[in-house]
Design a protein around this motif. Structure first.
Motif, PDB file in Angstrom:
ATOM      1  N   ALA A 105       0.358  -1.015   0.046  1.00 41.18           N
ATOM      2  CA  ALA A 105      -0.155   0.133   0.039  1.00 41.18           C
ATOM      3  C   ALA A 105       0.872   1.415   0.011  1.00 41.18           C
ATOM      4  CB  ALA A 105      -1.099   0.046   1.532  1.00 41.18           C
ATOM      5  N   ASN A 106       2.101   1.269  -0.036  1.00 38.35           N
ATOM      6  CA  ASN A 106       3.119   2.710   0.165  1.00 38.35           C
ATOM      7  C   ASN A 106       3.178   3.291   1.392  1.00 38.35           C
ATOM      8  OD1 ASN A 106       4.741   1.690  -3.060  1.00 38.35           O
ATOM      9  ND2 ASN A 106       2.679   2.614  -3.317  1.00 38.35           N
ATOM     10  N   VAL A 107       2.859   2.189   1.583  1.00 34.56           N
ATOM     11  CA  VAL A 107       3.176   2.814   3.623  1.00 34.56           C
ATOM     12  C   VAL A 107       4.252   2.305   4.646  1.00 34.56           C
ATOM     13  CG1 VAL A 107       2.070   2.675   5.963  1.00 34.56           C
ATOM     14  CG2 VAL A 107       0.449   2.866   4.299  1.00 34.56           C
ATOM     15  N   PHE A 108       5.455   3.334   4.702  1.00 32.92           N
ATOM     16  CA  PHE A 108       6.554   3.907   4.488  1.00 32.92           C
ATOM     17  C   PHE A 108       7.079   4.211   6.069  1.00 32.92           C
ATOM     18  CE2 PHE A 108       6.408   3.403   0.476  1.00 32.92           C
ATOM     19  CZ  PHE A 108       7.391   1.465   0.403  1.00 32.92           C
ATOM     20  N   GLY A 109       6.310   3.566   7.116  1.00 33.59           N
ATOM     21  CA  GLY A 109       5.818   4.143   8.797  1.00 33.59           C
ATOM     22  C   GLY A 109       6.812   4.079   9.616  1.00 33.59           C
ATOM     23  N   GLY A 110       8.133   2.277   9.542  1.00 28.64           N
ATOM     24  CA  GLY A 110       8.597   2.527  10.016  1.00 28.64           C
ATOM     25  C   GLY A 110       8.454   0.596  10.840  1.00 28.64           C
ATOM     26  N   LYS A 111       9.871   1.287  11.762  1.00 30.78           N
ATOM     27  CA  LYS A 111       9.846  -0.163  12.697  1.00 30.78           C
ATOM     28  C   LYS A 111      10.007   0.763  14.462  1.00 30.78           C
ATOM     29  CE  LYS A 111      10.585  -4.151  10.009  1.00 30.78           C
ATOM     30  NZ  LYS A 111      10.946  -4.152   9.107  1.00 30.78           N
ATOM     31  N   LEU A 112       9.460   0.419  15.225  1.00 30.24           N
ATOM     32  CA  LEU A 112       9.636   1.137  16.570  1.00 30.24           C
ATOM     33  C   LEU A 112      10.019  -0.005  17.780  1.00 30.24           C
ATOM     34  CD1 LEU A 112       9.596   4.057  18.537  1.00 30.24           C
ATOM     35  CD2 LEU A 112       6.790   3.373  19.105  1.00 30.24           C
ATOM     36  N   THR A 113      10.549   0.106  18.168  1.00 33.84           N
ATOM     37  CA  THR A 113      11.197  -0.563  19.095  1.00 33.84           C
ATOM     38  C   THR A 113      11.281   0.273  20.319  1.00 33.84           C
ATOM     39  OG1 THR A 113      13.554  -0.427  18.898  1.00 33.84           O
ATOM     40  CG2 THR A 113      12.393  -2.108  17.942  1.00 33.84           C
ATOM     41  N   ALA A 114      10.745  -0.656  21.262  1.00 30.41           N
ATOM     42  CA  ALA A 114      11.053   0.200  22.834  1.00 30.41           C
ATOM     43  C   ALA A 114      11.098  -0.765  24.127  1.00 30.41           C
ATOM     44  CB  ALA A 114       9.030   1.297  22.703  1.00 30.41           C
ATOM     45  N   LEU A 115      12.039  -0.313  24.970  1.00 27.54           N
ATOM     46  CA  LEU A 115      12.128  -1.072  26.054  1.00 27.54           C
ATOM     47  C   LEU A 115      11.572   0.129  27.192  1.00 27.54           C
ATOM     48  CD1 LEU A 115      13.243  -3.408  27.668  1.00 27.54           C
ATOM     49  CD2 LEU A 115      15.747  -2.140  27.485  1.00 27.54           C
ATOM     50  N   ASN A 116      10.992  -0.894  28.291  1.00 22.95           N
ATOM     51  CA  ASN A 116      10.343  -0.204  29.252  1.00 22.95           C
ATOM     52  C   ASN A 116      10.694  -1.064  30.450  1.00 22.95           C
ATOM     53  OD1 ASN A 116       8.531   1.585  27.912  1.00 22.95           O
ATOM     54  ND2 ASN A 116       8.258  -0.555  27.004  1.00 22.95           N
ATOM     55  N   ALA A 117      11.107   0.096  31.366  1.00 22.05           N
ATOM     56  CA  ALA A 117      11.508  -0.472  32.942  1.00 22.05           C
ATOM     57  C   ALA A 117      10.238   0.404  34.380  1.00 22.05           C
ATOM     58  CB  ALA A 117      12.999  -0.536  33.129  1.00 22.05           C
ATOM     59  N   ALA A 118       9.770  -0.146  34.688  1.00 23.72           N
ATOM     60  CA  ALA A 118       8.725   0.458  36.087  1.00 23.72           C
ATOM     61  C   ALA A 118       9.125  -0.377  36.819  1.00 23.72           C
ATOM     62  CB  ALA A 118       7.749   0.467  35.221  1.00 23.72           C
ATOM     63  N   PHE A 119       9.171   0.844  38.173  1.00 20.59           N
ATOM     64  CA  PHE A 119       9.357   0.780  39.524  1.00 20.59           C
ATOM     65  C   PHE A 119       8.112   1.174  40.851  1.00 20.59           C
ATOM     66  CE2 PHE A 119      13.582   1.277  37.843  1.00 20.59           C
ATOM     67  CZ  PHE A 119      14.484  -0.242  38.026  1.00 20.59           C
ATOM     68  N   ASN A 120       7.179   0.334  41.066  1.00 19.13           N
ATOM     69  CA  ASN A 120       6.179   0.505  41.495  1.00 19.13           C
ATOM     70  C   ASN A 120       6.644   1.143  42.872  1.00 19.13           C
ATOM     71  OD1 ASN A 120       4.866   0.891  39.813  1.00 19.13           O
ATOM     72  ND2 ASN A 120       4.080  -1.239  40.003  1.00 19.13           N
ATOM     73  N   TRP A 121       6.060   1.813  44.107  1.00 17.60           N
ATOM     74  CA  TRP A 121       7.171   1.973  45.541  1.00 17.60           C
ATOM     75  C   TRP A 121       5.286   2.536  46.359  1.00 17.60           C
ATOM     76  CZ3 TRP A 121       8.663   6.889  49.031  1.00 17.60           C
ATOM     77  CH2 TRP A 121       8.679   6.549  49.617  1.00 17.60           C
ATOM     78  N   TYR A 122       4.832   1.695  47.321  1.00 18.69           N
ATOM     79  CA  TYR A 122       4.053   1.448  47.920  1.00 18.69           C
ATOM     80  C   TYR A 122       4.294   2.588  49.256  1.00 18.69           C
ATOM     81  CZ  TYR A 122       1.918  -1.926  44.329  1.00 18.69           C
ATOM     82  OH  TYR A 122       1.222  -1.888  43.353  1.00 18.69           O
ATOM     83  N   LEU A 123       3.685   3.466  49.222  1.00 12.82           N
ATOM     84  CA  LEU A 123       3.171   3.932  50.442  1.00 12.82           C
ATOM     85  C   LEU A 123       2.619   3.375  51.828  1.00 12.82           C
ATOM     86  CD1 LEU A 123       3.614   7.918  49.479  1.00 12.82           C
ATOM     87  CD2 LEU A 123       5.865   6.792  50.299  1.00 12.82           C
ATOM     88  N   ALA A 124       1.741   2.987  51.183  1.00 12.46           N
ATOM     89  CA  ALA A 124       0.473   2.317  52.415  1.00 12.46           C
ATOM     90  C   ALA A 124      -0.567   1.970  51.426  1.00 12.46           C
ATOM     91  CB  ALA A 124      -0.408   3.423  53.106  1.00 12.46           C
ATOM     92  N   PRO A 125      -0.996   0.603  51.887  1.00 18.30           N
ATOM     93  CA  PRO A 125      -2.323   0.151  50.563  1.00 18.30           C
ATOM     94  C   PRO A 125      -2.913   1.018  50.140  1.00 18.30           C
ATOM     95  CG  PRO A 125      -2.124  -1.253  52.954  1.00 18.30           C
ATOM     96  CD  PRO A 125      -1.910   0.890  53.154  1.00 18.30           C
ATOM     97  N   ASN A 126      -3.631   1.984  50.056  1.00 15.14           N
ATOM     98  CA  ASN A 126      -3.834   2.969  49.111  1.00 15.14           C
ATOM     99  C   ASN A 126      -3.000   4.471  48.378  1.00 15.14           C
ATOM    100  OD1 ASN A 126      -4.550   4.235  51.473  1.00 15.14           O
ATOM    101  ND2 ASN A 126      -5.570   4.633  51.295  1.00 15.14           N
ATOM    102  N   PHE A 127      -1.860   3.989  48.261  1.00 12.84           N
ATOM    103  CA  PHE A 127      -0.981   5.192  48.032  1.00 12.84           C
ATOM    104  C   PHE A 127       0.275   4.566  47.476  1.00 12.84           C
ATOM    105  CE2 PHE A 127      -2.737   7.600  51.854  1.00 12.84           C
ATOM    106  CZ  PHE A 127      -3.675   7.924  51.259  1.00 12.84           C
ATOM    107  N   ARG A 128       0.650   5.274  45.977  1.00 14.56           N
ATOM    108  CA  ARG A 128       1.765   4.530  45.996  1.00 14.56           C
ATOM    109  C   ARG A 128       2.675   5.614  44.672  1.00 14.56           C
ATOM    110  NH1 ARG A 128       0.407  -0.041  41.098  1.00 14.56           N
ATOM    111  NH2 ARG A 128      -0.728   1.227  39.596  1.00 14.56           N
ATOM    112  N   TYR A 129       3.909   5.056  44.118  1.00 18.00           N
ATOM    113  CA  TYR A 129       4.216   5.809  43.321  1.00 18.00           C
ATOM    114  C   TYR A 129       4.972   5.181  42.199  1.00 18.00           C
ATOM    115  CZ  TYR A 129       4.646   9.868  46.308  1.00 18.00           C
ATOM    116  OH  TYR A 129       4.895  11.684  47.211  1.00 18.00           O
TER     117      TYR A 129
END
Length: 73
Positions: A15-39
């Motif tokens: 279809a002549n669509v040349f959008g390319g190839k995208l790769t992504a590497l994600n790293a995530a950290f969660n810190w729970y201050l209390a059972p109902n609060f988190r960063y």
């Protein structure tokens, strides 16, 4: 701690669509201050490789850092 690898192919040569190839590497950290609060801290390294109609290559990368706070009542 979580790690994820993403791959997205944005090309359709019939279809002549040349959008390319995208790769992504994600790293995530969660810190729970209390059972109902988190960063949540997330780092993303994304890379795009695109071949243009002229045959030349277009490449680019991006570094992203996100910090979120969630409160659940």
């Amino acid at each position: 701690f979580a790690v994820r690898y993403d791959f997205l192919d944005l090309e359709d040569t019939s279809a002549n669509v040349f959008g390319g190839k995208l790769t992504a590497l994600n790293a995530a950290f969660n810190w729970y201050l209390a059972p109902n609060f988190r960063y949540m801290l997330t780092f993303v390294h994304a890379n795009l490789e695109q071949k243009l109609l002229s045959g030349a290559k277009n490449e680019g990368s991006e570094e992203i850092a996100m910090l979120r706070f969630q409160a659940d009542w």
